[in-house]
Structure formats: structure tokens, C-alpha cells
Design a protein around this motif. Structure first.
Motif, PDB file in Angstrom:
ATOM      1  N   ASN A   1       0.848  -1.192   0.000  1.00 47.38           N
ATOM      2  CA  ASN A   1       0.000   0.000   0.000  1.00 47.38           C
ATOM      3  C   ASN A   1       0.884   1.244   0.000  1.00 47.38           C
ATOM      4  OD1 ASN A   1      -2.005   1.872   0.219  1.00 47.38           O
ATOM      5  ND2 ASN A   1      -2.891   1.074   2.112  1.00 47.38           N
TER       6      ASN A   1
ATOM      7  N   ARG B   1       3.714  -5.595  -6.048  1.00 46.26           N
ATOM      8  CA  ARG B   1       2.605  -4.833  -6.623  1.00 46.26           C
ATOM      9  C   ARG B   1       2.326  -3.616  -5.741  1.00 46.26           C
ATOM     10  NH1 ARG B   1      -1.107  -7.818  -9.548  1.00 46.26           N
ATOM     11  NH2 ARG B   1      -1.957  -5.767 -10.094  1.00 46.26           N
TER      12      ARG B   1
ATOM     13  N   CYS C   1       0.349  -0.094  -4.953  1.00 53.78           N
ATOM     14  CA  CYS C   1      -0.971   0.425  -5.293  1.00 53.78           C
ATOM     15  C   CYS C   1      -1.390   1.505  -4.312  1.00 53.78           C
ATOM     16  CB  CYS C   1      -2.004  -0.702  -5.316  1.00 53.78           C
ATOM     17  SG  CYS C   1      -2.164  -1.577  -3.746  1.00 53.78           S
ATOM     18  N   THR C   2      -2.343   2.313  -4.722  1.00 52.34           N
ATOM     19  CA  THR C   2      -2.948   3.312  -3.849  1.00 52.34           C
ATOM     20  C   THR C   2      -4.064   2.650  -3.060  1.00 52.34           C
ATOM     21  OG1 THR C   2      -4.594   3.952  -5.493  1.00 52.34           O
ATOM     22  CG2 THR C   2      -2.459   5.100  -5.560  1.00 52.34           C
TER      23      THR C   2
ATOM     24  N   VAL D   1      -7.158   3.213  -3.124  1.00 53.43           N
ATOM     25  CA  VAL D   1      -8.307   2.962  -3.999  1.00 53.43           C
ATOM     26  C   VAL D   1      -8.119   1.686  -4.811  1.00 53.43           C
ATOM     27  CG1 VAL D   1      -9.610   3.863  -5.968  1.00 53.43           C
ATOM     28  CG2 VAL D   1      -8.902   5.406  -4.132  1.00 53.43           C
ATOM     29  N   GLN D   2      -6.884   1.383  -5.182  1.00 52.57           N
ATOM     30  CA  GLN D   2      -6.587   0.210  -5.998  1.00 52.57           C
ATOM     31  C   GLN D   2      -6.410  -1.065  -5.170  1.00 52.57           C
ATOM     32  OE1 GLN D   2      -2.950   1.887  -7.508  1.00 52.57           O
ATOM     33  NE2 GLN D   2      -3.852   2.437  -9.482  1.00 52.57           N
ATOM     34  N   LEU D   3      -6.302  -0.925  -3.869  1.00 53.10           N
ATOM     35  CA  LEU D   3      -5.853  -2.021  -3.015  1.00 53.10           C
ATOM     36  C   LEU D   3      -6.699  -3.289  -3.139  1.00 53.10           C
ATOM     37  CD1 LEU D   3      -3.885  -2.982  -0.810  1.00 53.10           C
ATOM     38  CD2 LEU D   3      -5.433  -1.976   0.885  1.00 53.10           C
TER      39      LEU D   3
ATOM     40  N   GLY E   1      -8.706  -4.430  -5.499  1.00 52.80           N
ATOM     41  CA  GLY E   1      -8.565  -5.098  -6.790  1.00 52.80           C
ATOM     42  C   GLY E   1      -7.216  -5.773  -6.946  1.00 52.80           C
ATOM     43  N   VAL E   2      -6.151  -5.089  -6.540  1.00 49.59           N
ATOM     44  CA  VAL E   2      -4.814  -5.678  -6.625  1.00 49.59           C
ATOM     45  C   VAL E   2      -4.709  -6.887  -5.691  1.00 49.59           C
ATOM     46  CG1 VAL E   2      -2.362  -5.260  -6.136  1.00 49.59           C
ATOM     47  CG2 VAL E   2      -3.712  -3.526  -7.338  1.00 49.59           C
TER      48      VAL E   2
ATOM     49  N   GLU F   1      -6.436  -9.897  -7.388  1.00 52.51           N
ATOM     50  CA  GLU F   1      -5.613 -10.422  -8.489  1.00 52.51           C
ATOM     51  C   GLU F   1      -4.392 -11.177  -7.957  1.00 52.51           C
ATOM     52  OE1 GLU F   1      -4.548  -7.037 -10.774  1.00 52.51           O
ATOM     53  OE2 GLU F   1      -6.616  -6.569 -11.379  1.00 52.51           O
TER      54      GLU F   1
ATOM     55  N   THR G   1      -4.575  -2.456   5.359  1.00 49.94           N
ATOM     56  CA  THR G   1      -3.981  -3.221   4.258  1.00 49.94           C
ATOM     57  C   THR G   1      -4.022  -4.710   4.560  1.00 49.94           C
ATOM     58  OG1 THR G   1      -2.503  -1.381   3.733  1.00 49.94           O
ATOM     59  CG2 THR G   1      -1.890  -3.549   2.868  1.00 49.94           C
TER      60      THR G   1
END
Length: 323
Positions: free
Chosen positions: A18, A47, A49-50, A52-54, A56-57, A60, A80
Motif C-alpha cells: 500500500n 505490486r 498500489c494506492t 483505492v486500488q488495493l 482489486g490488486v 488479483e 492493508t
């Protein structure tokens, strides 16, 4: 219970971090993780991520970890850890932790070091072990969940940290400010273990971590098999009290004797249904879990989940290890 997932040492470990890629924080975390991986002759996918993206990442990365017989590892604070654990639990892949938060109750409970390099080194040699997770409606949590005063406390704490920096003293001052202005009362219909009752409270706090409850001095009486975090959970109900009594409550909490404070009720459970009385037209209630605050639809269903989380941890965790 299903068997723990088998790991392929040659498969790249999936690190979910994060931090915005290219930031100084991200560069520091990358350097630490890659240094340990090189020294140990292992590989990993990092990976970044911000917030907001956490989610989804995390999903995946958990899917990739499952398909390659690797682990997904959360690098960050409680929020996180919760998001990545949710993804790992959903697909039953191995889950690792590199803690970055203030209190780190989950990591400390399971003997995971606070030092990032040591934590990465540990998970490279650890085997996945089943640990208890709790559920609240469709979400999972590792440490605690709550409604009422405690979500307000978390929001105030984040505001104070943004202004004054991250430290336990800042968290304590924020908590004092929240408690002293506490006014709102919740009316809750509670069902547990065949018992039904209505209560008025400032907050309902549900704990799935024995270490945190011990530090509060708020462990419930042992009425069920196992302990909070290992067979059961604990609920704390804070009855409405005045300002003077609130000062006493704060003092008891600071001394690790919250369970002795007036107006605090504690009990142990495996399944708890909470139906709050809400204003007309409103169906959601503010809930906090593992440091995150969100709106959830009532009723709230708290339960010990039969399906475990497969955590990479030392074979013999040290309860209450310093963090």
C-alpha cells in the motif's frame, strides 16, 4: 477443515504494498524486500498500489498466488492487512504479513517481527498455519470490529495523525478527545447463545485478538471453549456514562484495567446478531473493523468462521512479542 496449501519455493511470492509507485516510501519498501529476496535466493512480484486500488490488486494477487502455489503478502498497516487477508481467505491461498502499523496486534500475536527485513525473512521460511478469522456480514476481520463510539475514535485518530504525525501518544490524545465528547447512544437488540436482550450503549466492541484484550485489561470470563482469537470472540458493551465516569474509564484503559471500570460489560461468544434501532429511512450503520471505517447494512452478524486463514508464521508464536 481443508489441508493447508502447499507452497512451491520457486514460485514468486506476491507482495501487495500500500504505497504509490515511485514515492520515497515505496522505494524504501522495495529496497528492503528485494534485498532480502536476493540474499535468500528467492523471487517475488511487488505490486504497489494506492488505497483505492488495493482491493482489486489484492484479489488479483491472491488468485495468482493460488494458481502458482505461492503466498500473497500484505505490506502495510491494519487496513492493508485486512483487505489482503480478505482476498487470501476467499481463495484459501497462503497469506503473509510485513506489518507497518502502530499497534500491530495481529502480527505480534503470531510472533511476526515489526522489523520489515526480519518479517520478510521469516515468511520465506515459514509454513502456512490455520488461524481463526471472524466475520461481520460479508467481511472478515482479524483483530476487532465495532460500532458506536469506537468508529468515531478511529476517524478522530486518523485526523490527529494527519496533523501531528503517527505515534502512540497522538493516538492516546485523539482517544481522550473522542471519549470526552461522547454523547450519542445506541439502542441495540442483541441475540447470542439463545439469549435475547435490548441494551443502550455508547459502543459495542467485538474482539478477535486476545493480546489486545489483555492490554486493555478487558478479557471476558472464560465461558466457552478456547479463547478470543482461538475458538471464540469477546464483546465489550459500554453503558452510557457521564463525563466524570468517562475520565475514570480512560484512566482504567490507560492502566490496562478496563474490565474493572464502571459500565463496561464483557462476554464471550461464537455468534452474535446485532439489530440497531436506526432513524427512519436509514438502513446502514457505521462500523469499524481492523482500523477501517465503513457503512454496513443492519442487522450485523458477527461470527467465528469455520474456514481459517492460512498464515505464514513461526512454528511456535510468541504471545505478546514486542512490536
Amino acid at each position: 477443515m481443508a489441508d493447508a496449501p502447499e507452497l512451491d519455493p520457486a514460485a514468486p511470492i506476491q507482495f501487495v504494498i500500500n504505497a504509490a509507485a515511485g514515492s520515497s516510501d515505496a522505494d524504501t519498501k522495495r529496497a528492503v524486500i528485494e534485498s532480502v529476496l536476493r540474499a535468500e535466493g528467492r523471487c517475488g512480484d511487488l505490486r504497489f498500489c494506492t488505497p483505492v486500488q488495493l482491493a482489486g490488486v489484492a484479489r488479483e494477487s491472491a488468485q495468482r498466488a493460488l494458481s502458482t502455489r505461492a503466498a500473497v503478502v500484505a505490506v502495510g498497516g491494519d487496513g492493508t492487512l485486512n483487505t489482503v487477508a480478505q482476498a487470501a481467505h476467499a481463495v484459501s491461498c497462503a497469506f503473509g504479513v510485513v506489518p507497518q502499523g502502530t499497534f500491530n496486534y495481529f502480527a505480534r500475536t503470531h510472533g511476526i517481527p515489526a522489523d520489515p527485513a526480519e518479517a520478510v525473512r521469516l515468511l520465506l521460511h515459514a509454513a502456512p498455519v490455520p488461524v481463526q478469522v471472524a466475520g461481520i456480514n460479508e467481511r472478515v476481520f482479524q483483530v476487532n470490529a465495532s460500532l458506536g463510539l469506537y468508529p468515531d475514535l478511529l476517524e478522530d485518530r486518523e485526523a490527529y495523525k494527519a496533523r501531528f504525525g503517527r505515534s502512540r501518544w497522538v493516538a492516546l490524545v485523539a482517544a481522550c478527545a473522542t471519549l470526552l465528547r461522547a454523547q450519542r447512544r445506541l439502542r441495540l437488540h442483541i441475540e447470542t447463545g439463545g439469549t435475547v436482550r435490548d441494551v443502550q450503549t455508547l459502543t459495542l466492541f467485538v474482539g478477535n485478538n486476545r493480546l489486545q484484550l489483555q492490554q486493555f485489561g478487558a478479557e471476558p470470563e472464560d465461558t466457552l471453549a478456547g479463547t478470543p482469537g482461538d475458538g471464540s470472540m469477546a464483546a465489550l458493551v459500554l453503558r452510557p456514562i457521564g463525563t466524570l465516569a468517562m475520565l475514570g474509564l480512560m484512566l482504567h484503559g490507560a492502566m490496562g484495567r478496563l474490565g474493572e471500570a464502571a459500565g463496561v460489560e464483557r462476554f464471550e461468544f461464537e455468534h452474535l446478531v446485532v439489530k440497531p434501532t436506526l432513524p427512519q429511512g436509514r438502513r446502514g450503520v457505521k462500523v469499524a473493523f481492523d482500523g477501517e471505517v465503513t457503512m454496513m447494512r443492519a442487522p450485523l452478524d458477527f461470527r467465528v468462521l469455520a474456514k481459517p486463514l492460512y498464515l505464514l508464521r513461526p512454528a511456535a508464536p510468541t504471545q505478546g512479542a514486542a512490536g
